[in-house]
Design an enzyme around this catalytic site. Sequence first.
Site, PDB file in Angstrom:
ATOM      1  N   HIS A   1      -3.136 -31.923 -26.071  1.00 23.59           N
ATOM      2  CA  HIS A   1      -3.479 -30.511 -26.294  1.00 23.59           C
ATOM      3  C   HIS A   1      -3.374 -29.686 -25.013  1.00 23.59           C
ATOM      4  O   HIS A   1      -3.605 -28.471 -25.051  1.00 23.59           O
ATOM      5  CB  HIS A   1      -4.894 -30.378 -26.864  1.00 23.59           C
TER       6      HIS A   1
ATOM      7  N   ASP B   1      -7.242 -41.428 -34.234  1.00 21.20           N
ATOM      8  CA  ASP B   1      -8.098 -40.580 -35.069  1.00 21.20           C
ATOM      9  C   ASP B   1      -7.465 -40.277 -36.432  1.00 21.20           C
ATOM     10  O   ASP B   1      -8.014 -39.511 -37.219  1.00 21.20           O
ATOM     11  CB  ASP B   1      -8.500 -39.286 -34.343  1.00 21.20           C
TER      12      ASP B   1
HETATM   13 ZN   LIG Z   1      -6.617 -36.059 -32.081  1.00 23.79          ZN
END
Ligand SMILES: [Zn+2]
Length: 343
Positions: free
Chosen positions: A157, A281
């Site tokens: 990110h 995840d």
């Molecule tokens: Zn993630």
Amino acid sequence: MRAFFAAETDAHAPEFFLKLGKVVPNEERAERSKRLRTALDGLGVAVETPGHYGDEPILAVHSARYLEFLKGIYGEWSSLPAAGPEVVANVQPRHAGTQYPPGIIGRMGWHMGDLACPIGKGTAEAACRAADTAVAAAETVSDGTLAYALCRPPGHHASAEVAGGHCYLNNSAIAAERLRANGARVAILDIDVHHGNGTQSIYYRNGNVTTVSVHAGAGMFYPWFTGHPDERGEGEGEGANHNISVPVGASGAAWQLAVADGLAVAVGSGADALVLALGLDVHESDPLGALKVSTHDIFVAGEIIGRAALPTVVVQEGGYLGPVLTENLTAFLGGLRGSHPSG
Ligand SMILES: [Zn+2]
């Protein structure tokens, strides 16, 4: 397969995390690395300490002023009267700012894209050692083999000069740039449940690396504003960015198909080396997850990717403290090694 981990990354111990208006414990904790190392132990893979590569590989991806900010901001912040324990921005420029702000609060807003990237005492060193970990892994695969970089904090990110979503330095892009410097043509396949928005932005207008992200719920899940299939790159990067979004709640079978499609795009780009941004995840039990993906589905994804038989650097991205984090890394690497010619 070789694997790398730097113990200094445990010094990053973020506390602040805002969820539905409440401050709750941050999920990105050193316990993650411990559980992931347990998987490596179980597989009989020795964990090596990466060398120190300095700022150069980081500056191949990030701006100098951002790296200076990351290294210096905690000290500046701590000198403010009544500062809290971690740097958390309370202003952000959104689309309005064009002038780099000289003040501390303004720079925090410039470089911190959301509230999920608090900077504490050990954050900068941990982020830099995670970058070293990615470089060390990239250095080892030129003979066609596999390497695993246990990077914490994660990176996908983070853009060239903005942190966000638990990420500070983009370890996958840093690995890709080292592979490119060694002469490879690189694709990044990101299978974290969240869109790899930082990686996308780094290559969006240059196309130096083919970027493929397979993720959940574009527009309906973090990072909320990106990850749509029509984001294809611009200018020199036109056609080099690919997003495959599966609906929130999608089945493991649907996710496996999306991973296979993403891999086909990466291979079809003509890449001769792969960076696999691994987010565990995707699992149905992950506290930040959104899919119905099982541990066996993760094993199958490893098998699919290994069959491409490319030199592959696996860079750890997300994957939080669910009950089977260890088992999920064991499954992915087991599938990958089982089908890859180098084992
Ligand atoms: Zn993630």
